[in-house]
Design a protein around this motif. Structure first.
Motif, mmCIF file in Angstrom:
data_model
loop_
_atom_site.group_PDB
_atom_site.id
_atom_site.type_symbol
_atom_site.label_atom_id
_atom_site.label_comp_id
_atom_site.label_asym_id
_atom_site.label_seq_id
_atom_site.Cartn_x
_atom_site.Cartn_y
_atom_site.Cartn_z
ATOM 1 N N PRO A 1 21.955 -13.349 54.607
ATOM 2 C CA PRO A 1 22.116 -12.114 55.162
ATOM 3 C C PRO A 1 21.178 -11.296 55.895
ATOM 4 O O PRO A 1 21.088 -10.438 56.801
ATOM 5 C CB PRO A 1 22.341 -11.176 53.715
ATOM 6 C CG PRO A 1 23.156 -12.294 53.020
ATOM 7 C CD PRO A 1 21.881 -13.585 53.368
ATOM 8 N N ALA A 2 19.546 -11.788 55.476
ATOM 9 C CA ALA A 2 18.729 -11.476 56.263
ATOM 10 C C ALA A 2 18.525 -11.672 57.865
ATOM 11 O O ALA A 2 17.894 -11.070 58.597
ATOM 12 C CB ALA A 2 17.309 -11.780 55.467
ATOM 13 N N GLU A 3 19.212 -12.674 58.105
ATOM 14 C CA GLU A 3 19.195 -13.384 59.386
ATOM 15 C C GLU A 3 20.355 -12.613 60.436
ATOM 16 O O GLU A 3 20.242 -12.733 61.557
ATOM 17 C CB GLU A 3 19.574 -14.808 59.533
ATOM 18 C CG GLU A 3 18.372 -15.763 58.772
ATOM 19 C CD GLU A 3 18.852 -17.236 58.664
ATOM 20 O OE1 GLU A 3 20.023 -17.539 59.493
ATOM 21 O OE2 GLU A 3 17.987 -17.993 58.300
ATOM 22 N N ALA A 4 21.501 -11.892 59.687
ATOM 23 C CA ALA A 4 22.279 -11.264 60.390
ATOM 24 C C ALA A 4 22.209 -10.046 61.026
ATOM 25 O O ALA A 4 21.266 -9.016 60.419
ATOM 26 C CB ALA A 4 23.617 -11.248 59.537
ATOM 27 N N THR A 5 22.771 -9.873 62.218
ATOM 28 C CA THR A 5 22.770 -8.531 62.831
ATOM 29 C C THR A 5 23.653 -7.684 62.121
ATOM 30 O O THR A 5 23.625 -6.459 62.064
ATOM 31 C CB THR A 5 23.400 -8.548 64.338
ATOM 32 O OG1 THR A 5 22.446 -9.545 64.967
ATOM 33 C CG2 THR A 5 23.145 -7.309 65.026
ATOM 34 N N GLY A 6 24.994 -8.098 61.538
ATOM 35 C CA GLY A 6 25.815 -7.228 60.773
ATOM 36 C C GLY A 6 26.953 -8.040 60.423
ATOM 37 O O GLY A 6 27.042 -9.273 60.198
ATOM 38 N N GLU A 7 28.017 -7.420 60.093
ATOM 39 C CA GLU A 7 29.271 -8.085 59.501
ATOM 40 C C GLU A 7 30.436 -7.740 60.342
ATOM 41 O O GLU A 7 30.779 -6.596 60.814
ATOM 42 C CB GLU A 7 29.448 -7.322 58.265
ATOM 43 C CG GLU A 7 30.919 -7.865 57.586
ATOM 44 C CD GLU A 7 31.350 -7.248 56.194
ATOM 45 O OE1 GLU A 7 32.259 -7.811 55.767
ATOM 46 O OE2 GLU A 7 30.567 -6.676 55.775
ATOM 47 N N TYR A 8 31.136 -8.794 60.713
ATOM 48 C CA TYR A 8 32.340 -8.539 61.607
ATOM 49 C C TYR A 8 33.522 -8.196 60.530
ATOM 50 O O TYR A 8 33.550 -8.561 59.451
ATOM 51 C CB TYR A 8 32.925 -10.015 62.108
ATOM 52 C CG TYR A 8 34.337 -9.952 62.549
ATOM 53 C CD1 TYR A 8 34.865 -9.265 63.691
ATOM 54 C CD2 TYR A 8 35.251 -10.897 62.079
ATOM 55 C CE1 TYR A 8 35.931 -9.208 64.086
ATOM 56 C CE2 TYR A 8 36.572 -11.028 62.693
ATOM 57 C CZ TYR A 8 36.941 -10.083 63.344
ATOM 58 O OH TYR A 8 38.309 -10.193 63.982
ATOM 59 N N ILE A 9 34.024 -7.029 61.201
ATOM 60 C CA ILE A 9 35.004 -6.360 59.992
ATOM 61 C C ILE A 9 36.555 -6.702 60.043
ATOM 62 O O ILE A 9 37.424 -6.151 59.487
ATOM 63 C CB ILE A 9 34.771 -4.814 60.265
ATOM 64 C CG1 ILE A 9 35.653 -4.288 61.490
ATOM 65 C CG2 ILE A 9 33.416 -4.292 60.243
ATOM 66 C CD1 ILE A 9 35.994 -2.974 61.226
ATOM 67 N N GLY A 10 36.909 -7.601 60.957
ATOM 68 C CA GLY A 10 38.006 -8.119 61.183
ATOM 69 C C GLY A 10 38.969 -7.614 61.975
ATOM 70 O O GLY A 10 40.102 -7.370 62.031
ATOM 71 N N VAL A 11 38.282 -6.807 63.062
ATOM 72 C CA VAL A 11 39.262 -6.008 64.190
ATOM 73 C C VAL A 11 38.595 -6.819 65.474
ATOM 74 O O VAL A 11 37.192 -6.556 65.691
ATOM 75 C CB VAL A 11 39.026 -4.574 64.309
ATOM 76 C CG1 VAL A 11 39.903 -4.143 65.227
ATOM 77 C CG2 VAL A 11 39.573 -4.179 62.553
ATOM 78 N N THR A 12 39.310 -7.080 66.374
ATOM 79 C CA THR A 12 38.728 -7.551 67.816
ATOM 80 C C THR A 12 39.653 -7.302 68.918
ATOM 81 O O THR A 12 40.653 -7.254 68.902
ATOM 82 C CB THR A 12 38.729 -9.145 67.849
ATOM 83 O OG1 THR A 12 38.228 -9.483 66.404
ATOM 84 C CG2 THR A 12 38.086 -9.867 68.795
ATOM 85 N N LEU A 13 38.850 -6.930 70.122
ATOM 86 C CA LEU A 13 39.602 -6.961 71.332
ATOM 87 C C LEU A 13 39.406 -7.855 72.068
ATOM 88 O O LEU A 13 38.586 -8.434 72.114
ATOM 89 C CB LEU A 13 39.122 -5.568 72.101
ATOM 90 C CG LEU A 13 39.963 -5.305 73.257
ATOM 91 C CD1 LEU A 13 39.780 -3.692 73.586
ATOM 92 C CD2 LEU A 13 39.280 -6.060 74.578
ATOM 93 N N ILE A 14 40.782 -8.507 72.300
ATOM 94 C CA ILE A 14 40.771 -9.974 72.914
ATOM 95 C C ILE A 14 41.554 -9.573 74.354
ATOM 96 O O ILE A 14 42.768 -9.207 74.377
ATOM 97 C CB ILE A 14 41.552 -10.845 72.227
ATOM 98 C CG1 ILE A 14 40.922 -11.158 70.811
ATOM 99 C CG2 ILE A 14 41.636 -12.163 72.992
ATOM 100 C CD1 ILE A 14 41.608 -11.898 70.063
#
Length: 250
Positions: A170-183
């Motif tokens: 987790p310390a390496e991550a920018t953040g969490e993908y929350i399960g919503v995407t624009l494609i």
């Protein structure tokens, strides 16, 4: 552009609520009773609020419950709904499920997991990030403290998303993908092929592995921070309790 909801999952950790319902139809109102809003309700409401007029819902486990509510949902939210069948919903993971919706991707979609309670500000943030160049934009929480279970991302300001996986410090991550995407529709063919590569190699993989497959091949995926907003992915009973608290705010 249309809405797209992944609602095929069984949600076994939410039993007995999911004995007769897919996870997306478990009530998230304060009393948790039939007739209160569900995650699917909240998501379709978000789609309607940003001006979408059509949505597709990928169904599988207990799909008859979604079919039974289709007409009522269309009337309530003013959306034309198309239900897409996932014939492997109880056997395979959601890389295959999203691949089942590959034809819908051609219209350009806002994709939402069927277990994510979130405010419409998330969809608005994704739409505001469109610039005619970005083809896939992930909604990312850069505020929340992370642990092992979250779908973590590493974002390079100049290169976009570089990694997306749960298997990261987790310390390496920018953040969490929350399960919503624009494609965007222009990404549909490449994403469909990446998803197929992923589920053919291992049908238990997540669709986010399809995103990583694209990145590994040189495709740029971008991220849009959602800010300090309340949201939750509902996997278990504690999450459901939190979801009911959050749903009351929107």
């Amino acid at each position: 552009m249309i809405g797209l909801v992944l609602a095929a999952g069984a949600g076994r950790r939410l039993r007995p609520h999911t004995d007769s319902l897919p996870k997306a139809l478990v009530p998230v109102g304060p009393a948790g009773i039939e007739g209160e809003p569900t995650v699917l309700d909240l998501t379709l409401g978000n789609f309607a609020e940003i001006g979408l007029t059509e949505a597709a819902v990928i169904v599988g486990y207990r799909k008859e419950a979604v079919h039974a509510r289709k007409a009522a949902l269309e009337e309530k939210y003013g959306l034309k709904l198309t239900l897409i069948d996932n014939d492997k919903a109880e056997e395979w993971n959601n890389a295959y499920s999203l691949w089942c919706g590959r034809d819908a991707l051609k219209d350009g979609v806002i994709l939402a997991n069927g277990d994510t309670v979130h405010p419409v500000s998330v969809e608005k943030t994704l739409l505001a990030a469109r610039d005619g160049v970005r083809r896939i934009i992930l909604a990312v929480d850069t505020v929340k403290s992370l642990a092992d279970e979250e779908m973590k991302v590493v974002v390079d300001p100049g290169l976009g998303v570089r990694r997306i996986t749960k298997l990261m410090d987790p310390a390496e991550a920018t953040g969490e993908y929350i399960g919503v995407t624009l494609i965007e529709g222009g990404a549909a063919e490449e994403l469909a092929q990446a998803l197929r590569t992923v589920w053919e190699s291992d049908p238990q993989q997540f669709y986010e592995h399809g995103y990583q497959e694209l990145i590994n091949g040189g495709f740029r995926i971008d991220a849009a921070p959602i800010g300090d907003v309340s949201w939750v992915e509902i996997d278990n009973h504690d999450d459901l309790a939190r979801g009911r608290e959050i749903a009351c705010q929107y």
